[in-house]
Design a protein around this motif. Structure first.
Motif, PDB file in Angstrom:
ATOM      1  N   PHE A 164       0.834  -1.209   0.000  1.00  0.00           N
ATOM      2  CA  PHE A 164       0.000   0.000   0.000  1.00  0.00           C
ATOM      3  C   PHE A 164       0.868   1.258   0.000  1.00  0.00           C
ATOM      4  O   PHE A 164       0.602   2.219  -0.729  1.00  0.00           O
ATOM      5  N   VAL A 165       1.898   1.266   0.837  1.00  0.00           N
ATOM      6  CA  VAL A 165       2.782   2.436   0.939  1.00  0.00           C
ATOM      7  C   VAL A 165       3.434   2.740  -0.407  1.00  0.00           C
ATOM      8  O   VAL A 165       3.554   3.900  -0.806  1.00  0.00           O
ATOM      9  N   MET A 166       3.818   1.697  -1.117  1.00  0.00           N
ATOM     10  CA  MET A 166       4.450   1.913  -2.417  1.00  0.00           C
ATOM     11  C   MET A 166       3.441   2.312  -3.489  1.00  0.00           C
ATOM     12  O   MET A 166       3.685   3.247  -4.267  1.00  0.00           O
ATOM     13  N   GLN A 167       2.306   1.625  -3.533  1.00  0.00           N
ATOM     14  CA  GLN A 167       1.350   1.854  -4.610  1.00  0.00           C
ATOM     15  C   GLN A 167       0.517   3.118  -4.401  1.00  0.00           C
ATOM     16  O   GLN A 167       0.218   3.827  -5.369  1.00  0.00           O
ATOM     17  N   GLN A 168       0.134   3.410  -3.171  1.00  0.00           N
ATOM     18  CA  GLN A 168      -0.762   4.540  -2.921  1.00  0.00           C
ATOM     19  C   GLN A 168      -0.018   5.816  -2.523  1.00  0.00           C
ATOM     20  O   GLN A 168      -0.472   6.913  -2.822  1.00  0.00           O
ATOM     21  N   TRP A 169       1.106   5.697  -1.861  1.00  0.00           N
ATOM     22  CA  TRP A 169       1.852   6.881  -1.433  1.00  0.00           C
ATOM     23  C   TRP A 169       3.043   7.189  -2.331  1.00  0.00           C
ATOM     24  O   TRP A 169       3.697   8.215  -2.162  1.00  0.00           O
ATOM     25  N   GLY A 170       3.338   6.285  -3.251  1.00  0.00           N
ATOM     26  CA  GLY A 170       4.447   6.521  -4.170  1.00  0.00           C
ATOM     27  C   GLY A 170       5.814   6.420  -3.527  1.00  0.00           C
ATOM     28  O   GLY A 170       6.798   6.960  -4.046  1.00  0.00           O
ATOM     29  N   VAL A 171       5.919   5.706  -2.406  1.00  0.00           N
ATOM     30  CA  VAL A 171       7.207   5.544  -1.718  1.00  0.00           C
ATOM     31  C   VAL A 171       8.029   4.496  -2.452  1.00  0.00           C
ATOM     32  O   VAL A 171       7.514   3.466  -2.887  1.00  0.00           O
ATOM     33  N   SER A 172       9.319   4.741  -2.609  1.00  0.00           N
ATOM     34  CA  SER A 172      10.186   3.811  -3.334  1.00  0.00           C
ATOM     35  C   SER A 172      10.402   2.537  -2.532  1.00  0.00           C
ATOM     36  O   SER A 172      10.166   2.484  -1.319  1.00  0.00           O
ATOM     37  N   GLU A 173      10.890   1.493  -3.216  1.00  0.00           N
ATOM     38  CA  GLU A 173      11.164   0.225  -2.551  1.00  0.00           C
ATOM     39  C   GLU A 173      12.248   0.372  -1.480  1.00  0.00           C
ATOM     40  O   GLU A 173      12.268  -0.397  -0.513  1.00  0.00           O
ATOM     41  N   PHE A 174      13.130   1.361  -1.631  1.00  0.00           N
ATOM     42  CA  PHE A 174      14.209   1.540  -0.670  1.00  0.00           C
ATOM     43  C   PHE A 174      13.739   2.239   0.607  1.00  0.00           C
ATOM     44  O   PHE A 174      14.220   1.950   1.704  1.00  0.00           O
ATOM     45  N   TRP A 175      12.797   3.165   0.471  1.00  0.00           N
ATOM     46  CA  TRP A 175      12.300   3.899   1.637  1.00  0.00           C
ATOM     47  C   TRP A 175      11.106   3.209   2.296  1.00  0.00           C
ATOM     48  O   TRP A 175      10.795   3.478   3.456  1.00  0.00           O
TER      49      TRP A 175
END
Length: 427
Positions: A164-175
């Motif tokens: 969810f954090v990656m897909q909805q918030w646009g956070v990278s895999e590293f962060w």
């Protein structure tokens, strides 16, 4: 241990409310702790390679190496740590794990791989410290089962949160791992404070389950000498379960993608929630068995049936009888029917069955250290050998080996402890 209103209430309330409070606190605490370890598993780091090997495999290997190293260290630290230092110990270990994710995010690849090792190193000792709040009680089955199923539930929850954090918030895999860890930090502190209010086992607990106390070096050696053959057999069975469980945790994203569910974040929770409920009911039901020797044998039986379920359900999936989701649920139930007892009630009942004064932490970490060493070894063989096999096929074939080999080993362990009980009864 300093008295507080909550601790006084827990000391005087009825067993049901005590167990409910303690089980929920332990379950929620370890769910939060697990977020500091496993949210990164949902990231695939697709296309990234180092020395011809997938970047994610390097990350998983580094973390598991840290976790395995931690288990060897935990044989001494967890078995010797006094109760009054558990709160500080857990806090420091989780803090190190969280800072490691921050350093992982800000350090360029591949140099950030080392921070997966420093993330796994402290977290490997947290489980034993949390369980030490629960062992040696008349309701340890329920408490231990609640704690153990937390990593089934949280495995799905953490992957869903990470996705969810990656897909909805646009956070990278590293962060993403650091951001997800931050989301769980305040709840973790709250539940740790609540669990730390739980009073030690009372006189009735000690009568029913044997007194628990730290084990020094000489005591640990004596324990191994007394139960050596059984320890070898159930540790090898646990090794197989750990390899399979760790693979399922770390590469479930790849397996689900191969099954056609790669774009569905909810699939992780969808499959793990029913697994959590079923395993909790099975393991928790052992609380009704008051005879510790019978309960130890029933633990063996549950583990054996779980191992058989892994193989049978995988065979039915390959025949096309079971759809992918049903297969993953049944394999999960079988896996955790075997894995959960080793992380909660198996060793607790073992000490109680033989009236052995000690702590679960020692033997649990002996088994864990061997289990995670095996997990690292299998991962390295899979990736660095000339073996050409997909993650899904590897998961299927490993399931058969775990099912057959584990069943033989745990059956041997059951026979050994049965004979041990018979000889002690006749003495």
């Amino acid at each position: 241990m300093k008295s507080t209103p909550l601790r006084h209430w827990l000391s005087t309330t009825n067993p049901f409310l005590f167990s409910l409070f303690t089980a929920l606190a332990a379950f929620c605490l370890y769910t939060c702790v697990y977020a500091f370890r496993k949210t990164f598993a949902v990231a695939t780091f697709e296309g990234m390679m180092l020395a011809g090997v997938s970047y994610k495999v390097w990350l998983v290997t580094a973390q598991v190496l840290g976790y395995a190293t931690s288990k060897f260290i935990g044989i001494k630290i967890v078995s010797e740590l006094p109760p009054e230092r558990r709160f500080t110990g857990i806090s420091v270990m989780v803090l190190i794990a969280g800072v490691s994710w921050l350093l992982f995010a800000i350090t360029p690849a591949p140099y950030n791989i080392v921070f997966l090792f420093s993330n796994g190193l402290p977290l490997g000792m947290v489980w034993g410290l949390v369980f030490s709040y629960l062992e040696g009680r008349r309701t340890t089955e329920v408490l231990g089962a609640a704690l153990s199923v937390s990593f089934i539930f949280s495995a799905g929850l953490c992957r869903s949160v990470g996705s969810f954090v990656m897909q909805q918030w646009g956070v990278s895999e590293f962060w993403m791992p650091f951001v997800a860890s931050c989301l769980f930090t305040l709840p973790l502190i709250l539940f740790l404070k609540l669990l730390d209010q739980v009073p030690p086992p009372d006189a009735e607990d000690q009568r029913l389950r044997t007194k628990r106390q730290p084990m020094m070096g000489a005591e640990r050696i004596a324990f191994v000498k007394m139960f050596g053959p059984g320890i070898v057999m159930f540790t090898l069975a646990y090794l197989l379960l750990t390899v399979y469980r760790d693979f399922r945790d770390n590469f479930s994203a790849e397996v689900w993608s191969a099954l056609g569910y790669g774009k569905s974040p909810a699939i992780y929770s969808t499959t793990e929630i029913p697994v959590t409920i079923i395993v909790l009911l099975i393991i928790g039901s052992l609380i009704i068995v008051k005879n510790n020797r019978l309960a130890l044998l029933l633990n063996h039986l549950i583990i054996a049936l779980g191992l058989l379920l892994i193989g049978i359900s995988t065979y039915l999936f390959q025949l096309g009888i079971l759809p992918p989701v049903s297969w993953m649920i049944l394999v999960g139930v079988g896996l955790y029917m075997g894995y959960v007892p080793f992380n909660s009630i198996f060793f607790d009942r073992m000490l109680a069955a033989f009236q052995y004064v000690g702590t679960v932490g020692f033997i649990m970490y002996v088994a864990d250290s061997v289990g995670y060493l095996g997990s690292v070894s299998v991962l390295l063989v899979k990736e660095f050998s000339d073996l050409e096999i997909s993650w899904l096929d590897f998961y299927i074939q490993t399931g058969y080996w775990v099912s057959i080999g584990g069943f033989i080993l745990i059956s041997g362990s059951m026979w050994y402890f049965y004979r041990k009980m018979q000889s002690m009864r006749q003495a």
